[in-house]
Design an enzyme around this catalytic site. Structure first.
Site, mmCIF file in Angstrom:
data_model
loop_
_atom_site.group_PDB
_atom_site.id
_atom_site.type_symbol
_atom_site.label_atom_id
_atom_site.label_comp_id
_atom_site.label_asym_id
_atom_site.label_seq_id
_atom_site.Cartn_x
_atom_site.Cartn_y
_atom_site.Cartn_z
ATOM 1 N N ASP A 103 41.293 32.742 38.202
ATOM 2 C CA ASP A 103 40.305 33.820 38.116
ATOM 3 C C ASP A 103 40.272 34.593 39.431
ATOM 4 O O ASP A 103 41.293 34.719 40.092
ATOM 5 C CB ASP A 103 38.927 33.203 37.772
ATOM 6 C CG ASP A 103 38.062 34.133 36.929
ATOM 7 O OD1 ASP A 103 37.765 35.252 37.388
ATOM 8 O OD2 ASP A 103 37.676 33.734 35.821
ATOM 9 N N HIS A 176 33.132 37.043 39.189
ATOM 10 C CA HIS A 176 33.627 36.551 37.891
ATOM 11 C C HIS A 176 34.144 35.114 37.978
ATOM 12 O O HIS A 176 33.810 34.260 37.147
ATOM 13 C CB HIS A 176 34.727 37.502 37.411
ATOM 14 C CG HIS A 176 35.180 37.315 35.999
ATOM 15 N ND1 HIS A 176 36.112 36.359 35.636
ATOM 16 C CD2 HIS A 176 34.862 37.963 34.849
ATOM 17 C CE1 HIS A 176 36.336 36.436 34.333
ATOM 18 N NE2 HIS A 176 35.592 37.401 33.824
ATOM 19 N N SER A 506 35.065 35.971 28.421
ATOM 20 C CA SER A 506 35.255 35.335 29.731
ATOM 21 C C SER A 506 34.239 34.226 29.948
ATOM 22 O O SER A 506 34.489 33.284 30.686
ATOM 23 C CB SER A 506 35.066 36.356 30.859
ATOM 24 O OG SER A 506 36.263 36.996 31.175
#
Length: 729
Positions: A103, A176, A506
């Site tokens: 990520d 994220h 996600s």
């Protein structure tokens, strides 16, 4: 590269790779050498050099760099994990399980990486904690046991990283990666919330598992050579589960870096969980569809963040918001439609510089959703002097509501509500409105529903493999965040939060990655296919109080092309009774059924594999826990008997006590006949295997509608359930 074809005279395959590269370019440097995920290397070449390299002996394929995108505290309770700690093994078994996350990196200071109470790092771990900008090996601990970064492909494509804008290290400047890794395996953090919303204990799915992060995504995207390098290292480092909340365009498995790397991971016993994509509700919108990948769609939770729009005509409409400021706008304010406060044709979208300040000053502005980020629209209204915003969905998003931590008093409303509000705006000469923020509400019904953005099947690469596999929570999820960006991620957002609430597949993917880690801790000998099977065959498609799982877009029951096997149920998955297991060779036989050439299969398998010429290969024989049955229209039309049949074979492995399982076919439609043989399977011992066939018979007139069914095996204690999707092409 076909490693087995290395000519004599080379001591090491890296020397051979180097020699192959030199034969087409004297100046090109090797960016990465891959040993695990694939056999080969990455280099920067001209198109002519790449073509010339393709013709060298021992070269299987030359793939261009591909850019992938990210698929951007109530969950454990909603999934039943709070009450079921007793069902799961002691934490020391869990402490041996390592979840690798590819990520945007990690914010190691997050409380979710607290290693209090953790034992020594597992002896199996071979990874490390790399240093770089604002990051040293001291940032890792017994919870966050590894952190690496991969930027050579990114820098080769877009030039050197600007360290004033992003850290050339495992540090997460985006948020994220911290969100996904803490969702999968964050430690318990008491008193977590986003600006007071969703307050409670934040915890990952597998709180006792270890985390290893591989930063492969940067400001400019995630590049395939870096993703492959991350996968290559993660396999070497000995992770048990891999979580990838990113995806790109769909290409054949032998040309898809994630599919190729995931195959190698699967062979090493690593479960690979990937997000399905946020391109829903269009059909054929999935990414990450290889059958050796667990593909995860998104559903909602039973929690909401209501914020009402109150109009001057006395009507109230519900929306959602995570705005934190004055608890609500204190009085009715003038209300204007952005399209009428702009000279631009797309003024209704509230894009930067499109609003006329005199028309919006001190007013609440109605903006339409689309093109630019939702939170940016509020920022545009604020910059033009507006006092608040109502964000209205268009047909693309229907009535799905996603909450945002707006920079201005704002709420998001569905398409139906938006149209009703616009009617008021056009009919009243002096429209007014205010917004009332109600905080956090739980117990929302029905829940879950399939999220509109969640990508849908059918599978565009192999229609006979049903995808997505499963859905998990992916809307308004609270998890850890970076200290380098505000909750909206906008440059002008100077707020800093420890936790953020965001949405996307996600977010659903790491839920399943963490649950897979729990199952791995409970059943260390289970293969990735067995773990996925347990999650799929125990998933639910009916609410506790009855009624089929719904799709937020239609308000009607969702289908296996939307939810796969259903919504994940971790407690049931712990004890599935039977599983559909698969080994690497089963997948290679599947590639034979797709008529892959030996070169294409070698690209995926990293070894020579030839399809036995005497054997008849069928995609319908892959031992998958779900059924996608595709009748070619000419087949149904041309068979003179008035009907045509397709036969699937499956093998069940007993992972529970001895038992006699009876089959039940649930099919609301009579148009396709489903026959299972035998109807009873008796298991007397652990790991015993029994096979069955399913024959699907369709009438000669092809149906215009897809047909859905379920095949359930039960011994009275366990229900082993498989979705069936029947279509015509």
């Amino acid at each position: 590269m076909a490693k087995s074809q290395m000519p004599e005279g080379f001591e090491d395959h890296t020397h051979w790779y180097d020699s192959s590269l030199r034969s087409v370019s004297a100046s090109a440097e090797m960016l990465y050498v891959y040993n695990n995920a694939v056999h080969g290397f990455a280099a920067r070449l001209t198109p002519e050099e790449a073509e010339s390299l393709q013709n060298q002996p021992g070269i299987l394929s030359v793939l261009p760099e591909m850019k992938y995108e990210l698929h951007t505290t109530r969950t454990p309770l909603f999934l039943g994990l709070d009450v079921s700690a007793d069902y799961f093994p002691e934490s020391n078994a869990m402490g041996d399980v390592i979840v690798g996350v590819l990520d945007t990196g990690v914010w190691p200071e997050s409380k979710s990486f607290d290693d209090n109470g953790f034992g020594p790092i597992p002896a199996s771990w071979k990874g490390e904690c790399e240093s770089g900008t604002n990051f040293t090996s001291k940032n890792c601990n017994r919870k966050l046991i590894g952190a690496r970064y991969f930027a050579k492909g990114y820098e080769s494509t877009l030039g050197p990283i600007d360290v004033s804008k992003e850290s050339k290290s495992p540090r997460d400047d985006d948020g994220h990666g911290t969100h996904t890794s803490t969702t999968a395996a964050g430690s318990v953090v008491q008193g977590a919330s986003l600006l007071g919303y969703a307050s409670g204990n934040a915890r990952g799915m597998a709180t006792h598992a270890r985390v290893a992060v591989y930063k492969v995504c940067w400001v400019g995207g995630c590049f395939s050579s870096d993703i492959l390098a991350g996968l290559d290292k993660a396999i070497d480092d000995n992770v048990n589960v891999l979580s990838l909340s990113l995806g790109g365009g769909n290409s054949d498995y032998y040309r898809d870096s994630i599919a190729i790397g995931a195959f190698a991971a699967m062979e090493k016993g690593i479960l690979v969980s990937c997000s399905a994509g946020n391109a829903g509700p269009s059909p054929y919108s999935l990414s990450n569809v290889a059958p050796w990948i667990t593909t995860v769609g998104a559903g909602t939770l039973d929690r909401d963040f209501p914020a009402y729009v109150s109009l001057g005509n006395g009507k109230n409409f519900s929306g959602v918001s995570l705005y934190k400021g004055d608890s609500s706008l204190s009085k009715m304010l003038p209300f204007v439609y952005a399209g009428n406060a702009s000279n631009m044709t797309n003024g209704n979208l509230c894009m930067t510089g499109t609003l006329i300040p005199e028309e919006v000053k001190g007013k609440i502005v109605l903006c339409d959703r689309g093109i630019n980020p939702r939170v940016q629209k509020g920022s545009v209204v604020k910059a033009a002097g507006g006092a608040g915003m109502v964000l209205a969905n268009t047909a693309a998003n229907g009535d799905e509501l996603i909450a945002d931590a707006h920079l201005i008093p704002a709420t998001s409303v569905g398409q139906t509500t938006g149209e009703a509000i616009k009617k008021y705006l056009t009919s009243d000469p002096n429209p007014t409105a205010t917004i009332l923020f109600e905080g956090t509400k739980v117990g929302i019904k029905p829940s879950p529903v399939v999220a509109a953005f969640s990508s849908r099947g059918p599978n565009s690469i192999t229609q006979e493999i049903l995808k997505p596999d499963i859905i998990a929570p992916g809307v308004n999820i609270l998890a850890g965040w970076t200290g380098a960006a505000g909750p909206t991620g906008l440059a002008e957002d100077d707020r800093r939060v420890e936790f953020n609430i965001i949405s996307g597949t996600s977010m659903s993917c790491p839920h399943v990655s963490g649950l897979a880690a729990l199952l791995k801790g409970a059943h260390p000998d289970w293969s990735p296919a067995a773990i996925r099977s347990a999650l799929m065959t125990t998933a639910y498609t009916v609410y506790k109080k009855g009624g089929a799982l719904q799709d937020v877009v239609t308000g009607k029951p969702s289908t296996p092309f939307d939810h796969g096997a259903g919504h994940v149920d971790p407690v049931a998955a712990l004890n599935p009774g039977l599983v559909y297991d698969l080994k690497a060779d089963d997948y290679l036989n599947f590639l034979c059924a797709l008529n892959y050439t030996s070169i294409q299969i070698n690209s995926v398998a990293r070894r020579p594999f030839s399809c036995e010429t005497s054997k008849k290969f069928s995609v319908a024989d892959l031992n998958y826990p779900s059924f996608a049955v595709v009748f070619p229209e000419q087949m149904t039309a041309s068979s003179g008997s008035g009907s045509s049949s397709i036969k699937h074979t499956r093998t069940l492995t007993n992972v529970g006590p001895a038992g006699t399982y009876k089959v039940n076919v649930i099919s609301p439609s009579n148009s396709v006949k489903v026959v299972v043989e035998p109807e009873i399977l008796a298991f007397t011992r652990m790991n015993e295997q029994k096979s069955y066939t399913v024959t699907f018979t369709a009438p000669s007139m092809p149906s215009t509608e897809n047909v859905y069914a379920r095949i359930e095996w039960s011994d009275g204690k366990h229900i082993v359930s498989s979705p069936v999707a029947i279509s015509w092409t």
